[in-house]
Motif scaffolding. Structure first.
Motif, PDB file in Angstrom:
ATOM      1  N   ILE A 131       0.825  -1.206   0.000  1.00 37.18           N
ATOM      2  CA  ILE A 131       0.000   0.000   0.000  1.00 37.18           C
ATOM      3  C   ILE A 131       0.860   1.258   0.000  1.00 37.18           C
ATOM      4  O   ILE A 131       0.424   2.323  -0.429  1.00 37.18           O
ATOM      5  CB  ILE A 131      -0.965  -0.008   1.215  1.00 37.18           C
ATOM      6  CG1 ILE A 131      -2.087   1.020   1.012  1.00 37.18           C
ATOM      7  CG2 ILE A 131      -0.217   0.226   2.515  1.00 37.18           C
ATOM      8  CD1 ILE A 131      -3.174   0.926   2.055  1.00 37.18           C
ATOM      9  N   LEU A 148       1.480   2.784  -3.552  1.00 39.92           N
ATOM     10  CA  LEU A 148       0.368   3.278  -4.353  1.00 39.92           C
ATOM     11  C   LEU A 148       0.620   4.714  -4.788  1.00 39.92           C
ATOM     12  O   LEU A 148       1.033   5.547  -3.964  1.00 39.92           O
ATOM     13  CB  LEU A 148      -0.940   3.197  -3.562  1.00 39.92           C
ATOM     14  CG  LEU A 148      -1.420   1.793  -3.186  1.00 39.92           C
ATOM     15  CD1 LEU A 148      -2.668   1.885  -2.314  1.00 39.92           C
ATOM     16  CD2 LEU A 148      -1.692   0.962  -4.444  1.00 39.92           C
ATOM     17  N   VAL A 176      -0.754   8.416  -2.909  1.00 39.95           N
ATOM     18  CA  VAL A 176      -1.314   8.078  -1.605  1.00 39.95           C
ATOM     19  C   VAL A 176      -0.272   8.367  -0.525  1.00 39.95           C
ATOM     20  O   VAL A 176       0.774   7.732  -0.462  1.00 39.95           O
ATOM     21  CB  VAL A 176      -1.735   6.596  -1.547  1.00 39.95           C
ATOM     22  CG1 VAL A 176      -2.236   6.245  -0.146  1.00 39.95           C
ATOM     23  CG2 VAL A 176      -2.806   6.315  -2.580  1.00 39.95           C
ATOM     24  N   ARG A 211      -3.541   6.752   3.054  1.00 40.73           N
ATOM     25  CA  ARG A 211      -3.221   5.346   3.327  1.00 40.73           C
ATOM     26  C   ARG A 211      -4.017   4.855   4.536  1.00 40.73           C
ATOM     27  O   ARG A 211      -4.561   3.755   4.547  1.00 40.73           O
ATOM     28  CB  ARG A 211      -1.720   5.219   3.568  1.00 40.73           C
ATOM     29  CG  ARG A 211      -1.223   3.782   3.657  1.00 40.73           C
ATOM     30  CD  ARG A 211       0.264   3.745   3.975  1.00 40.73           C
ATOM     31  NE  ARG A 211       1.005   4.562   3.034  1.00 40.73           N
ATOM     32  CZ  ARG A 211       1.933   5.455   3.358  1.00 40.73           C
ATOM     33  NH1 ARG A 211       2.221   5.652   4.635  1.00 40.73           N
ATOM     34  NH2 ARG A 211       2.558   6.155   2.444  1.00 40.73           N
ATOM     35  N   LEU A 222      -4.694  -4.909   2.154  1.00 39.43           N
ATOM     36  CA  LEU A 222      -4.391  -4.705   0.740  1.00 39.43           C
ATOM     37  C   LEU A 222      -5.108  -5.742  -0.122  1.00 39.43           C
ATOM     38  O   LEU A 222      -5.533  -5.453  -1.237  1.00 39.43           O
ATOM     39  CB  LEU A 222      -2.877  -4.783   0.524  1.00 39.43           C
ATOM     40  CG  LEU A 222      -2.380  -4.542  -0.901  1.00 39.43           C
ATOM     41  CD1 LEU A 222      -2.686  -3.114  -1.345  1.00 39.43           C
ATOM     42  CD2 LEU A 222      -0.872  -4.804  -0.993  1.00 39.43           C
ATOM     43  N   THR A 227      -7.504  -4.916  -3.292  1.00 34.45           N
ATOM     44  CA  THR A 227      -7.242  -5.420  -4.646  1.00 34.45           C
ATOM     45  C   THR A 227      -8.517  -6.025  -5.252  1.00 34.45           C
ATOM     46  O   THR A 227      -8.760  -5.928  -6.463  1.00 34.45           O
ATOM     47  CB  THR A 227      -6.129  -6.481  -4.599  1.00 34.45           C
ATOM     48  OG1 THR A 227      -4.962  -5.907  -3.993  1.00 34.45           O
ATOM     49  CG2 THR A 227      -5.777  -6.961  -6.001  1.00 34.45           C
ATOM     50  N   GLN A 235      -6.262   5.491 -10.809  1.00 33.05           N
ATOM     51  CA  GLN A 235      -4.816   5.246 -10.752  1.00 33.05           C
ATOM     52  C   GLN A 235      -4.489   4.105  -9.787  1.00 33.05           C
ATOM     53  O   GLN A 235      -3.654   3.244 -10.073  1.00 33.05           O
ATOM     54  CB  GLN A 235      -4.092   6.518 -10.329  1.00 33.05           C
ATOM     55  CG  GLN A 235      -4.169   7.658 -11.333  1.00 33.05           C
ATOM     56  CD  GLN A 235      -3.501   8.929 -10.817  1.00 33.05           C
ATOM     57  OE1 GLN A 235      -3.025   8.974  -9.689  1.00 33.05           O
ATOM     58  NE2 GLN A 235      -3.497   9.966 -11.641  1.00 33.05           N
ATOM     59  N   ILE A 236      -5.159   4.100  -8.626  1.00 32.90           N
ATOM     60  CA  ILE A 236      -4.910   3.044  -7.633  1.00 32.90           C
ATOM     61  C   ILE A 236      -5.356   1.689  -8.186  1.00 32.90           C
ATOM     62  O   ILE A 236      -4.637   0.683  -8.058  1.00 32.90           O
ATOM     63  CB  ILE A 236      -5.655   3.371  -6.323  1.00 32.90           C
ATOM     64  CG1 ILE A 236      -5.045   4.619  -5.675  1.00 32.90           C
ATOM     65  CG2 ILE A 236      -5.609   2.184  -5.369  1.00 32.90           C
ATOM     66  CD1 ILE A 236      -5.818   5.116  -4.465  1.00 32.90           C
ATOM     67  N   HIS A 274      -2.862   0.453 -10.732  1.00 32.87           N
ATOM     68  CA  HIS A 274      -1.606   0.017 -10.106  1.00 32.87           C
ATOM     69  C   HIS A 274      -1.774  -1.348  -9.445  1.00 32.87           C
ATOM     70  O   HIS A 274      -0.891  -2.219  -9.564  1.00 32.87           O
ATOM     71  CB  HIS A 274      -1.164   1.051  -9.060  1.00 32.87           C
ATOM     72  CG  HIS A 274       0.111   0.688  -8.346  1.00 32.87           C
ATOM     73  ND1 HIS A 274       1.354   0.956  -8.859  1.00 32.87           N
ATOM     74  CD2 HIS A 274       0.318   0.047  -7.162  1.00 32.87           C
ATOM     75  CE1 HIS A 274       2.275   0.506  -8.030  1.00 32.87           C
ATOM     76  NE2 HIS A 274       1.669  -0.043  -6.981  1.00 32.87           N
ATOM     77  N   LEU A 275      -2.928  -1.546  -8.790  1.00 34.65           N
ATOM     78  CA  LEU A 275      -3.150  -2.812  -8.093  1.00 34.65           C
ATOM     79  C   LEU A 275      -3.283  -3.986  -9.050  1.00 34.65           C
ATOM     80  O   LEU A 275      -2.944  -5.128  -8.702  1.00 34.65           O
ATOM     81  CB  LEU A 275      -4.408  -2.718  -7.221  1.00 34.65           C
ATOM     82  CG  LEU A 275      -4.323  -1.789  -6.001  1.00 34.65           C
ATOM     83  CD1 LEU A 275      -5.679  -1.662  -5.332  1.00 34.65           C
ATOM     84  CD2 LEU A 275      -3.297  -2.329  -4.998  1.00 34.65           C
TER      85      LEU A 275
END
Length: 609
Positions: free
Chosen positions: A553, A556, A559, A564, A574, A578, A598-599, A602-603
């Motif tokens: 995390i 990220l 963040v 967070r 996490l 996801t 965006q998060i 990325h995940l």
């Protein structure tokens, strides 16, 4: 054990009393000890036999020893205790405690009691000390009972005696509890005891001599003989402990030049106790004379905040007052209190200045010994490798990784002054296939030598932790960079992988050099290689611990700590995050729709627009 030149160091040691400090390769303090004779005590650690297992373990880790010469063994005890409490060295485990200092206590009573007291100085009476440990107090009590026959019993015991106790029978007490001594005579003995414990030997000796003469004149020959023996005992055991004065907040500085080695030494006293001792070897590029250099150095030292004990009230240094005026004025402005320059021409400052001068000479001698040993080792390397000239600087490279993870290269430097840790470098290897040590070495050496080539500061000898293949790759790189004049050798272990069975490889040579395991030049190369390996693996472990200790995390995008925390409060983990949809992520306070996209990308490893 590291390449610590024991004979060279021991040959320069003084036989004076003092404190020694033992350090390992990482400059960590291992042990602090005191000695009545520094040369004899420190030499005892390096004898061939008779050492216990703990001492052998300590000696195996010693890379450097520093000493501080003191005026007496008592001063050494006090400094040892202070350093142990301050640094808590691992091999001083028996002395690592948080106890307060012990004192001698003289009670307020018609027949005062002299006793041991630890802790805060509360209650009536007078306190003398502090002493370095309980043993020192008990030793002082033992002497004073012999000399002055003062009682040591509790008041409750004293008040209910009807006949003399054993202390009186063995002549350790004058028997005031049963009237064996008058209050006036007991008071006289008490005054003598105070003079003794305060170190006022002249006054005490004068008083005792007057009493002896008076006893002789009145034909009290037995009493005169007792006083004669008392004077003799005082003369043998009296020792002025000027390091433990009632006051004194000062730094004493002194300069020494020994066969071209210049050393500046600082002794730091706080509340009269010696708490620190430091050697400095300043450069003098401007060619200043000693007084000007010391004044400039002191200004930089104190104004730069390099004094761990803070700026003292008095700076004791034997240089002209005009040179110190600006330094003292600047310190007064920065500290908002008075500071004084003391030349150290009389009294206590003179004694402290003399101690600093002795330690400056010892520091210069030790530094010269180390420099001479380092130069001799470089000559041994030249002979071993059959080089046309003595190398002035050796640089050694090593690689460290775990199955390709967190690959680091290290470069350590050995020159005419020994290991030069200010020139150590680490290189994080990027863009190289996992486990490709050849390419990793080439990248590190190229990056390093490119910078040095621009500065025209290339080493004379490159040492590579590797065999025929590694040194061949590095020699090709040197030729490509136009640095073929740098001598390069590889050092690799044989099939047994045992220290002392290494081979030395030169590029283009079919057979390696197989040195004698006891060759001093070979031992130096082994030591430098081991230091390079230590430095590389330290960097690798730090990087690996950081990467493994970092939560997913934390990586990220966009963040910070607040977001967070909000994400963790909302999802719990996490893993849950996801498995969540974009919309669910966007519901978290502080997370916009754009940031949620965006998060999410990325995940799930998706490319972002």
């Amino acid at each position: 054990m590291s390449q610590f030149d024991i004979p060279a160091f021991l040959s320069t040691l003084t036989r004076r009393a003092g404190v020694y400090r033992m350090y390992d390769d990482a400059a960590e303090l291992l042990y602090v000890g005191k000695a009545k004779n520094l040369k004899n005590r420190v030499s005892s650690y390096f004898r061939a036999r008779g050492l216990n297992a703990k001492t052998v373990a300590l000696v195996a880790r010693i890379a450097r020893i520093e000493i501080t010469v003191t005026g007496s063994e008592a001063e050494a005890l006090l400094l040892e205790q202070t350093l142990i409490k301050q640094h808590r060295p691992p091999f001083n485990i028996l002395l690592k405690d948080d106890k307060s200092y012990p004192y001698l206590h003289l009670s307020q009573h018609p027949f005062p009691r002299l006793s041991y007291r630890r802790g805060k100085r509360r209650g009536d009476g007078r306190f003398f000390g502090p002493y370095p440990n309980s043993g020192a107090v008990r030793e002082a009590l033992n002497h004073m009972q012999k000399l002055f026959l003062l009682r040591s019993c509790e008041d409750s015991y004293f008040n209910h005696r009807s006949r003399p106790c054993l202390q009186y029978e063995i002549q350790r007490c004058s028997g005031p509890c049963v009237g064996k001594i008058s209050q006036a005579d007991y008071q006289r003995d008490t005054e003598h005891a105070v003079l003794f414990v305060q170190g006022k030997s002249r006054e005490l000796m004068s008083a005792l001599q007057q009493d002896m003469e008076q006893a002789s004149e009145t034909l009290q020959f037995e009493r005169a003989a007792e006083l004669r023996d008392q004077i003799d005992l005082v003369r043998r055991i009296q020792e002025k402990q000027h390091v433990e004065a009632e006051k004194g907040d000062a730094d004493a500085w002194a300069w020494a030049d020994w066969q071209g080695i210049e050393c500046l030494h600082r002794l730091s006293f706080r509340r009269g106790r010696l708490v620190n001792s430091q050697n400095f070897f300043p450069d003098n590029p401007a060619g200043l004379d000693v007084s000007e250099l010391m004044a400039e150095y002191l200004g930089q030292f104190y104004l730069g905040g390099h004094a761990p004990e803070g700026v003292p009230r008095d700076i004791i240094v034997d240089i002209d007052s005009e040179l110190m005026e600006s330094v003292v004025a600047a310190l007064e402005l920065s500290q908002q209190r008075r500071c004084y320059h003391v030349r150290g021409v009389r009294g206590q400052p003179r004694q402290w200045l003399h101690m600093a001068q002795e330690n400056a000479r010892a520091g210069a001698q030790n530094q010269l010994s180390a420099a001479q040993a380092a130069k001799q080792k470089l000559l041994d390397v030249q002979a071993l490798l059959k080089l046309p000239e003595t190398p002035r600087r050796i640089e050694c490279f090593d690689i460290s990784h775990s199955q390709g993870e967190a690959t680091f290269a290290s470069c350590v430097v050995y020159d005419q002054d020994g290991l030069n840790k200010s020139r150590y470098r680490r290189f994080a290897i990027k863009g190289v296939a996992a486990g490709d040590d050849y390419a990793a070495l080439e990248q590190a050496v190229r990056r390093h030598l490119t910078r040095l080539q621009e500065q025209q500061d290339c080493p004379d000898l490159l040492l590579i932790d590797g065999g025929k293949g590694q040194i061949g790759r590095i020699q090709t790189l040197l030729d490509e960079m136009g640095l073929g004049t740098i001598h390069a050798f590889g050092i690799s272990k044989g099939e047994t992988r045992k220290s002392g069975w290494e081979f030395l490889w030169s590029a283009g040579v079919a057979q390696p050099i197989v040195p004698d395991a006891h060759n001093d030049g070979f031992r130096l190369l082994q030591w430098v290689r081991d230091e390079s390996h230590r430095f590389a693996i330290t960097g690798h472990r730090k990087a690996r611990a950081k990467s493994r200790g970092q939560s997913g995390i934390e990586a990220l995008p966009g963040v910070g700590p607040k977001r967070r925390k909000a994400l963790l409060l909302h999802f719990g983990s996490l893993k849950n995050m996801t498995g969540a949809a974009r919309e669910e992520i966007a519901r978290v306070p502080g997370i916009s729709k754009k940031l949620a996209d965006q998060i999410f990308a990325h995940l799930h490893g998706e490319a972002q627009e």
